[in-house]
Design a protein around this motif. Structure first.
Motif, PDB file in Angstrom:
ATOM      1  N   ARG A  38       0.811  -1.215   0.000  1.00  0.00           N
ATOM      2  CA  ARG A  38       0.000   0.000   0.000  1.00  0.00           C
ATOM      3  C   ARG A  38       0.844   1.265   0.000  1.00  0.00           C
ATOM      4  O   ARG A  38       0.332   2.370   0.163  1.00  0.00           O
ATOM      5  N   ALA A  39       2.149   1.104  -0.190  1.00  0.00           N
ATOM      6  CA  ALA A  39       3.044   2.263  -0.299  1.00  0.00           C
ATOM      7  C   ALA A  39       2.859   2.904  -1.675  1.00  0.00           C
ATOM      8  O   ALA A  39       2.504   2.221  -2.637  1.00  0.00           O
ATOM      9  N   PRO A  40       3.105   4.224  -1.761  1.00  0.00           N
ATOM     10  CA  PRO A  40       3.480   5.142  -0.672  1.00  0.00           C
ATOM     11  C   PRO A  40       2.265   5.691   0.050  1.00  0.00           C
ATOM     12  O   PRO A  40       1.161   5.714  -0.488  1.00  0.00           O
ATOM     13  N   TYR A  41       2.493   6.129   1.292  1.00  0.00           N
ATOM     14  CA  TYR A  41       1.430   6.755   2.086  1.00  0.00           C
ATOM     15  C   TYR A  41       1.280   8.247   1.778  1.00  0.00           C
ATOM     16  O   TYR A  41       0.255   8.836   2.077  1.00  0.00           O
ATOM     17  N   GLY A  42       2.309   8.848   1.234  1.00  0.00           N
ATOM     18  CA  GLY A  42       2.333  10.298   1.051  1.00  0.00           C
ATOM     19  C   GLY A  42       1.137  10.903   0.352  1.00  0.00           C
ATOM     20  O   GLY A  42       0.596  11.916   0.802  1.00  0.00           O
ATOM     21  N   PRO A  43       0.665  10.314  -0.752  1.00  0.00           N
ATOM     22  CA  PRO A  43      -0.466  10.921  -1.455  1.00  0.00           C
ATOM     23  C   PRO A  43      -1.833  10.477  -0.946  1.00  0.00           C
ATOM     24  O   PRO A  43      -2.860  10.957  -1.437  1.00  0.00           O
ATOM     25  N   ARG A  44      -1.874   9.586   0.031  1.00  0.00           N
ATOM     26  CA  ARG A  44      -3.141   9.026   0.496  1.00  0.00           C
ATOM     27  C   ARG A  44      -3.904   9.995   1.405  1.00  0.00           C
ATOM     28  O   ARG A  44      -3.324  10.875   2.028  1.00  0.00           O
ATOM     29  N   ASP A  45      -5.194   9.738   1.505  1.00  0.00           N
ATOM     30  CA  ASP A  45      -6.038  10.494   2.418  1.00  0.00           C
ATOM     31  C   ASP A  45      -5.598  10.240   3.863  1.00  0.00           C
ATOM     32  O   ASP A  45      -5.207   9.130   4.222  1.00  0.00           O
ATOM     33  N   SER A  46      -5.685  11.264   4.707  1.00  0.00           N
ATOM     34  CA  SER A  46      -5.225  11.147   6.097  1.00  0.00           C
ATOM     35  C   SER A  46      -5.955  10.043   6.854  1.00  0.00           C
ATOM     36  O   SER A  46      -5.342   9.296   7.634  1.00  0.00           O
ATOM     37  N   GLU A  47      -7.261   9.918   6.647  1.00  0.00           N
ATOM     38  CA  GLU A  47      -8.023   8.874   7.339  1.00  0.00           C
ATOM     39  C   GLU A  47      -7.563   7.488   6.921  1.00  0.00           C
ATOM     40  O   GLU A  47      -7.554   6.552   7.715  1.00  0.00           O
ATOM     41  N   GLU A  48      -7.176   7.368   5.679  1.00  0.00           N
ATOM     42  CA  GLU A  48      -6.684   6.083   5.180  1.00  0.00           C
ATOM     43  C   GLU A  48      -5.335   5.742   5.827  1.00  0.00           C
ATOM     44  O   GLU A  48      -5.113   4.602   6.261  1.00  0.00           O
ATOM     45  N   VAL A  49      -4.438   6.721   5.902  1.00  0.00           N
ATOM     46  CA  VAL A  49      -3.144   6.494   6.554  1.00  0.00           C
ATOM     47  C   VAL A  49      -3.339   6.107   8.011  1.00  0.00           C
ATOM     48  O   VAL A  49      -2.695   5.180   8.525  1.00  0.00           O
ATOM     49  N   LEU A  50      -4.250   6.779   8.693  1.00  0.00           N
ATOM     50  CA  LEU A  50      -4.530   6.456  10.085  1.00  0.00           C
ATOM     51  C   LEU A  50      -5.047   5.028  10.216  1.00  0.00           C
ATOM     52  O   LEU A  50      -4.596   4.270  11.088  1.00  0.00           O
TER      53      LEU A  50
END
Length: 268
Positions: A38-50
């Motif tokens: 699921r990398a990278p996390y950088g462009p993902r939505d904050s709720e998704e990263v959480l």
């Protein structure tokens, strides 16, 4: 077996922290999880990263670690405080350690920060730096093209040099005297980054200072590993185990087995 230090990252970036922990604390067991699928996390939505970070923490807790290290700047910026409220063991991030190291290094008070879109957008490094020294001037730049280079084991390629040069071009006119590598993937590209910013700019990785913080917390809690059996390190990843293992062995310089973890790939 002694309890392990659990280290998590969006992929292979956190291995830069794991390597420094192994160097400074050679008796400690390491439990590592790289969310390479699921990398990278950088462009993902904050709720998704959480949510992804919470999933990984839940997975690692089954092994009974004595500490969790969020060795991902994006996840640290978004999820650190929430994860701390969820668990009873210490949780360490990589942003404040990196900020402390930069403040020790700077001579003119201007500090550069490069990171993922989420890390830069969060302003987490600027807040950390100016909470320690309000007079610090921060120059920030998102570099979204760098993480994929590392995750695909292209960090020594000619393409990597070109992408780094293109990505960091806006920083060349800055009067910064140190540059925080605000993503744990970026130390893989440190040679190319240094070529762009020049020899007068110190590169700051949070790995060294994070390992020092881990050591201090475990010492204070009386949980440093005692001399005895050789440490046992376990590595897990959610994606291509062969690619992860090749990068890990190249970076850490030792043979290891990588255990795959199957995730149900769902969007929030």
């Amino acid at each position: 077996m002694q309890q392990a230090i659990a280290i998590l990252d969006s992929g292979v970036g956190g291995l830069t922290v794991a390597k420094e922990v192994m160097r400074q604390l050679p008796m400690e067991n390491i439990l590592y999880f790289g969310d390479t699928a699921r990398a990278p996390y950088g462009p993902r939505d904050s709720e998704e990263v959480l949510e992804f970070t919470r999933q990984i923490v839940d997975y690692l807790l089954q092994f009974g670690p004595k500490m969790i290290v969020i060795a991902c700047n994006t996840a640290t910026a978004i999820a650190l405080h929430k994860i701390r409220s969820m668990v009873s063991i210490p949780v360490v991030g990589v942003i404040y350690p990196g900020a402390r190291a930069a403040i020790k290094s700077t001579r003119n008070g201007t500090i550069g920060v490069i990171g993922t879109e989420n890390t830069i957008r969060s302003g987490a490094y600027q807040q950390a730096l100016q909470s320690i020294n309000p007079s610090i001037r921060v120059v920030s730049l998102a570099c979204p093209r760098l993480v994929p280079l590392v995750e695909n084991r292209m960090f020594r390629s000619e393409e990597a040099k070109l992408v780094v040069e293109q990505s960091l071009r806006p920083m060349r006119q800055s009067d910064m005297d140190c540059l925080i590598l605000g993503c744990t993937h970026y130390p893989y590209l440190s040679e190319a980054i240094s070529d762009v910013v020049g020899p007068d700019v110190s590169l700051i990785s949070s790995a060294d200072e994070t390992a020092r913080e881990i050591s201090a917390i475990l010492y204070h809690r009386g949980q440093l590993a005692e001399n005895g059996d050789l440490p046992v390190h376990r590595f897990f990843c959610s994606g291509n185990t062969g690619l992860f293992q090749a990068i890990a062995q190249e970076w850490l310089g030792e043979e290891m087995k990588i255990s795959p973890v199957v995730w149900q790939m769902t969007r929030l």
